[in-house]
Write a protein that holds these residues in place. Structure first.
Motif, PDB file in Angstrom:
ATOM      1  N   GLU A  93      45.606  28.447  53.242  1.00  0.00           N
ATOM      2  CA  GLU A  93      45.818  27.370  52.272  1.00  0.00           C
ATOM      3  C   GLU A  93      47.144  27.601  51.556  1.00  0.00           C
ATOM      4  OE1 GLU A  93      43.603  25.194  48.473  1.00  0.00           O
ATOM      5  OE2 GLU A  93      42.837  27.100  49.246  1.00  0.00           O
ATOM      6  N   GLU A  94      48.033  26.655  51.638  1.00  0.00           N
ATOM      7  CA  GLU A  94      49.375  26.797  51.087  1.00  0.00           C
ATOM      8  C   GLU A  94      49.324  27.057  49.576  1.00  0.00           C
ATOM      9  OE1 GLU A  94      53.540  27.005  51.562  1.00  0.00           O
ATOM     10  OE2 GLU A  94      51.940  26.878  53.050  1.00  0.00           O
ATOM     11  N   ASN A  95      50.074  28.081  49.152  1.00  0.00           N
ATOM     12  CA  ASN A  95      50.195  28.438  47.736  1.00  0.00           C
ATOM     13  C   ASN A  95      48.840  28.670  47.071  1.00  0.00           C
ATOM     14  OD1 ASN A  95      52.974  28.307  47.915  1.00  0.00           O
ATOM     15  ND2 ASN A  95      53.071  26.167  47.252  1.00  0.00           N
ATOM     16  N   SER A  96      47.977  29.380  47.787  1.00  0.00           N
ATOM     17  CA  SER A  96      46.674  29.769  47.231  1.00  0.00           C
ATOM     18  C   SER A  96      46.709  31.251  46.881  1.00  0.00           C
ATOM     19  CB  SER A  96      45.552  29.473  48.225  1.00  0.00           C
ATOM     20  OG  SER A  96      45.752  30.177  49.441  1.00  0.00           O
ATOM     21  N   PHE A  97      46.127  31.577  45.736  1.00  0.00           N
ATOM     22  CA  PHE A  97      46.139  32.940  45.210  1.00  0.00           C
ATOM     23  C   PHE A  97      44.701  33.372  44.958  1.00  0.00           C
ATOM     24  CE2 PHE A  97      50.164  31.049  44.234  1.00  0.00           C
ATOM     25  CZ  PHE A  97      51.106  32.062  44.316  1.00  0.00           C
ATOM     26  N   LEU A  98      44.367  34.565  45.430  1.00  0.00           N
ATOM     27  CA  LEU A  98      43.002  35.089  45.295  1.00  0.00           C
ATOM     28  C   LEU A  98      43.036  36.427  44.574  1.00  0.00           C
ATOM     29  CD1 LEU A  98      39.925  35.134  46.129  1.00  0.00           C
ATOM     30  CD2 LEU A  98      40.676  36.250  48.251  1.00  0.00           C
ATOM     31  N   THR A  99      41.997  36.702  43.811  1.00  0.00           N
ATOM     32  CA  THR A  99      41.804  38.033  43.242  1.00  0.00           C
ATOM     33  C   THR A  99      40.311  38.324  43.221  1.00  0.00           C
ATOM     34  OG1 THR A  99      42.397  39.519  41.407  1.00  0.00           O
ATOM     35  CG2 THR A  99      41.628  37.310  40.809  1.00  0.00           C
ATOM     36  N   VAL A 100      39.958  39.610  43.238  1.00  0.00           N
ATOM     37  CA  VAL A 100      38.554  40.043  43.246  1.00  0.00           C
ATOM     38  C   VAL A 100      38.329  40.989  42.084  1.00  0.00           C
ATOM     39  CG1 VAL A 100      36.768  41.289  44.516  1.00  0.00           C
ATOM     40  CG2 VAL A 100      38.355  39.807  45.752  1.00  0.00           C
ATOM     41  N   MET A 101      37.281  40.741  41.314  1.00  0.00           N
ATOM     42  CA  MET A 101      36.941  41.600  40.161  1.00  0.00           C
ATOM     43  C   MET A 101      35.534  41.263  39.704  1.00  0.00           C
ATOM     44  SD  MET A 101      39.223  39.649  37.227  1.00  0.00           S
ATOM     45  CE  MET A 101      40.711  39.774  38.185  1.00  0.00           C
ATOM     46  N   SER A 102      34.975  42.131  38.892  1.00  0.00           N
ATOM     47  CA  SER A 102      33.706  41.832  38.236  1.00  0.00           C
ATOM     48  C   SER A 102      34.020  41.264  36.850  1.00  0.00           C
ATOM     49  CB  SER A 102      32.858  43.094  38.111  1.00  0.00           C
ATOM     50  OG  SER A 102      33.469  44.015  37.209  1.00  0.00           O
ATOM     51  N   PRO A 103      33.042  40.605  36.212  1.00  0.00           N
ATOM     52  CA  PRO A 103      33.306  40.047  34.878  1.00  0.00           C
ATOM     53  C   PRO A 103      33.792  41.087  33.868  1.00  0.00           C
ATOM     54  CG  PRO A 103      31.275  39.139  35.765  1.00  0.00           C
ATOM     55  CD  PRO A 103      31.714  40.214  36.727  1.00  0.00           C
ATOM     56  N   SER A 104      33.251  42.303  33.925  1.00  0.00           N
ATOM     57  CA  SER A 104      33.646  43.341  32.973  1.00  0.00           C
ATOM     58  C   SER A 104      35.065  43.836  33.209  1.00  0.00           C
ATOM     59  CB  SER A 104      32.668  44.515  33.035  1.00  0.00           C
ATOM     60  OG  SER A 104      32.719  45.138  34.313  1.00  0.00           O
ATOM     61  N   GLN A 105      35.616  43.547  34.392  1.00  0.00           N
ATOM     62  CA  GLN A 105      36.968  44.008  34.743  1.00  0.00           C
ATOM     63  C   GLN A 105      38.024  42.937  34.512  1.00  0.00           C
ATOM     64  OE1 GLN A 105      36.102  44.827  38.874  1.00  0.00           O
ATOM     65  NE2 GLN A 105      35.900  47.025  38.528  1.00  0.00           N
ATOM     66  N   PHE A 106      37.666  41.828  33.876  1.00  0.00           N
ATOM     67  CA  PHE A 106      38.552  40.667  33.832  1.00  0.00           C
ATOM     68  C   PHE A 106      39.934  40.993  33.264  1.00  0.00           C
ATOM     69  CE2 PHE A 106      40.118  36.570  32.208  1.00  0.00           C
ATOM     70  CZ  PHE A 106      39.981  35.800  33.354  1.00  0.00           C
ATOM     71  N   SER A 107      39.977  41.638  32.125  1.00  0.00           N
ATOM     72  CA  SER A 107      41.278  41.990  31.540  1.00  0.00           C
ATOM     73  C   SER A 107      41.904  43.181  32.241  1.00  0.00           C
ATOM     74  CB  SER A 107      41.127  42.280  30.040  1.00  0.00           C
ATOM     75  OG  SER A 107      40.739  41.115  29.353  1.00  0.00           O
TER      76      SER A 107
ATOM     77  N   GLN B  37      46.491  32.687  50.841  1.00  0.00           N
ATOM     78  CA  GLN B  37      47.852  33.061  51.244  1.00  0.00           C
ATOM     79  C   GLN B  37      48.344  34.306  50.518  1.00  0.00           C
ATOM     80  OE1 GLN B  37      51.136  30.103  50.632  1.00  0.00           O
ATOM     81  NE2 GLN B  37      51.211  30.208  52.877  1.00  0.00           N
ATOM     82  N   PHE B  38      47.964  34.438  49.236  1.00  0.00           N
ATOM     83  CA  PHE B  38      48.416  35.569  48.426  1.00  0.00           C
ATOM     84  C   PHE B  38      47.215  36.249  47.783  1.00  0.00           C
ATOM     85  CE2 PHE B  38      51.818  32.388  48.329  1.00  0.00           C
ATOM     86  CZ  PHE B  38      52.909  33.141  48.758  1.00  0.00           C
ATOM     87  N   TYR B  39      47.387  37.533  47.477  1.00  0.00           N
ATOM     88  CA  TYR B  39      46.335  38.277  46.780  1.00  0.00           C
ATOM     89  C   TYR B  39      46.931  38.988  45.569  1.00  0.00           C
ATOM     90  CZ  TYR B  39      42.456  41.228  45.590  1.00  0.00           C
ATOM     91  OH  TYR B  39      41.440  41.820  44.888  1.00  0.00           O
TER      92      TYR B  39
ATOM     93  N   CYS C 296      46.571  38.497  53.715  1.00  0.00           N
ATOM     94  CA  CYS C 296      47.036  38.036  52.399  1.00  0.00           C
ATOM     95  C   CYS C 296      48.327  38.774  52.033  1.00  0.00           C
ATOM     96  CB  CYS C 296      45.994  38.305  51.319  1.00  0.00           C
ATOM     97  SG  CYS C 296      44.471  37.358  51.490  1.00  0.00           S
ATOM     98  N   ILE C 297      49.292  38.042  51.520  1.00  0.00           N
ATOM     99  CA  ILE C 297      50.518  38.666  51.033  1.00  0.00           C
ATOM    100  C   ILE C 297      50.214  39.238  49.652  1.00  0.00           C
ATOM    101  CG2 ILE C 297      52.925  38.293  50.388  1.00  0.00           C
ATOM    102  CD1 ILE C 297      52.871  35.868  52.338  1.00  0.00           C
ATOM    103  N   PRO C 298      50.402  40.552  49.449  1.00  0.00           N
ATOM    104  CA  PRO C 298      49.978  41.183  48.195  1.00  0.00           C
ATOM    105  C   PRO C 298      50.997  41.049  47.062  1.00  0.00           C
ATOM    106  CG  PRO C 298      50.810  42.842  49.702  1.00  0.00           C
ATOM    107  CD  PRO C 298      50.859  41.536  50.449  1.00  0.00           C
ATOM    108  N   ILE C 299      50.458  40.842  45.863  1.00  0.00           N
ATOM    109  CA  ILE C 299      51.247  40.850  44.632  1.00  0.00           C
ATOM    110  C   ILE C 299      50.547  41.830  43.706  1.00  0.00           C
ATOM    111  CG2 ILE C 299      52.163  39.485  42.715  1.00  0.00           C
ATOM    112  CD1 ILE C 299      51.647  36.985  44.534  1.00  0.00           C
ATOM    113  N   GLY C 300      51.178  42.956  43.422  1.00  0.00           N
ATOM    114  CA  GLY C 300      50.503  44.014  42.685  1.00  0.00           C
ATOM    115  C   GLY C 300      51.246  44.459  41.445  1.00  0.00           C
ATOM    116  N   SER C 301      50.532  45.149  40.592  1.00  0.00           N
ATOM    117  CA  SER C 301      51.126  45.712  39.379  1.00  0.00           C
ATOM    118  C   SER C 301      51.806  47.035  39.693  1.00  0.00           C
ATOM    119  CB  SER C 301      50.046  45.917  38.313  1.00  0.00           C
ATOM    120  OG  SER C 301      48.984  46.710  38.822  1.00  0.00           O
ATOM    121  N   ASN C 302      52.763  47.366  38.865  1.00  0.00           N
ATOM    122  CA  ASN C 302      53.501  48.621  39.020  1.00  0.00           C
ATOM    123  C   ASN C 302      52.717  49.742  38.342  1.00  0.00           C
ATOM    124  OD1 ASN C 302      55.638  50.362  39.681  1.00  0.00           O
ATOM    125  ND2 ASN C 302      56.602  50.052  37.679  1.00  0.00           N
TER     126      ASN C 302
END
Length: 349
Positions: A182-196, A252-254, A275-281
């Motif tokens: 899906e063009e320009n779609s971004f996905l992330t996985v977490m539990s509710p307690s991990q949101f921030s 498309q992105f994670y 998925c093309i990854p976008i991660g924190s440093n």
């Protein structure tokens, strides 16, 4: 005849089950488990484990403890007492004390002492990434306790370490070319307690900046959060591994924008699925991504917005997707973890 191994774990995440399957191929395995997540009953489980551990430690040739915690004390104590070998596998929260974001078991004084006692008694600590030994956090500005990891938090201890990365099953997490991303779609996985902790807050803000893009949260339902979100944000709730795989394959992105991350199994799963990854440093995330994706230097909306503008303009998305999968296959497979883990445990014995 197979050696006898006692496996102590407080939980059964997918990576725990994968380790158990590996160990059961090479050892005669018994499992010691109590539902330690019910924190009000921790003293009861601690008491029960004391009595269960005596015959179990006598039976075992080797004790493997999964995560540092209350459950790690008696196994390492009795292993030492009976002259048996023990190792502790650490994953993240058992190597951190970050009060600013309410994260890390070691920020709790009693738990810090118990983990310290276990780490001092065990023969070997097996972190799933180098950053759990020592790291400096610079990604999330509110965090002032920059120095993290067992070496930094226990400067007087001198335990032995052997880093063995988590491994992913490339035969399950697949990237079928016939499935259209899906063009320009971004996905992330977490539990509710991990949101921030996992950057859910900044991802929602990014969704407001990019209304034509789609943002998906797996593991979280809208009912889990008390917040208004734009129409292009979709909460998928908890997914089975098979449905999660399909979701990865279409995205498309994670995003893995964690403030602290012991390894990043979901990130690696997504990369295996193209998925093309976008991660924190932070922590080991840049090493997992390698040259196959993008790194956000700071948890800052302006910087993140600039990065996403760059990301969606990239022309070689198919090449990066394939590169992401190859990055995991070359460095973080289940077969590699099995080889390293079994070799290390046999050396300890």
């Amino acid at each position: 005849m197979k050696k006898r191994l006692l496996y102590v774990t407080p939980s059964f995440q997918s990576f725990v089950k994968a380790d158990l399957q590996i160990l059961e191929k090479h050892f005669q395995v018994r499992v010691n488990h109590y539902p330690w997540k019910n924190k009000q009953y921790a003293p009861v489980y601690f008491f029960l484990q004391f009595f269960a551990m005596i015959p179990s430690a006598i039976w075992a040739d080797l004790i493997v403890v999964n995560f540092g915690g209350y459950w790690a004390y008696w196994p390492t104590f009795f292993a030492k007492l009976f002259g048996k070998k023990s190792v502790v596998i650490v994953h993240g929260t058992d190597s951190a004390a970050i009060p600013e974001i309410n994260y890390g078991s070691l920020r709790i004084p009693v738990l810090r002492k118990i983990c310290g006692a276990a780490y001092s008694k065990t023969d070997l600590i097996l972190p799933v990434s180098d950053s759990l030994i020592e790291t400096e956090l610079t990604f999330d500005p509110p965090i002032t306790h920059h120095q993290q990891g067992i070496k930094k938090l226990y400067p007087d201890l001198n335990p032995k370490f052997k880093v063995i990365y988590n491994g992913l099953d490339e035969d399950f997490w697949t990237y079928p070319k016939h499935i259209q991303k899906e063009e320009n779609s971004f996905l992330t996985v977490m539990s509710p307690s991990q949101f921030s902790l996992k950057g859910g807050d900044i991802i929602v803000e990014l969704a407001k900046e990019f209304p034509t893009c789609k943002f998906y949260f797996a593991g979280v339902g809208l009912e889990d959060l008390e917040m208004e979100v734009p129409e292009n944000v979709h909460f998928l709730g908890r997914l089975s591994p098979e449905i999660l795989r399909q979701t990865y394959q279409k995205a498309q992105f994670y995003f893995q924008l964690s403030s602290f991350e012991g390894f990043g199994c979901a990130l690696a799963e997504a990369m295996l699925c193209g998925c093309i990854p976008i991660g924190s440093n932070t922590n080991h995330i840049p090493q997992i991504i390698g040259e196959s994706g993008f790194i956000l230097k700071k948890k800052d909306l302006t910087l993140a917005t600039d990065l996403i503008q760059k990301v969606i303009k990239v022309k070689n998305k198919e090449v990066l997707a394939e590169k992401a999968r190859k990055q995991i296959i070359q460095n973080f497979t289940l077969k590699q973890r099995e080889k390293e883990l079994i070799s290390t445990l046999n050396t300890v014995l």
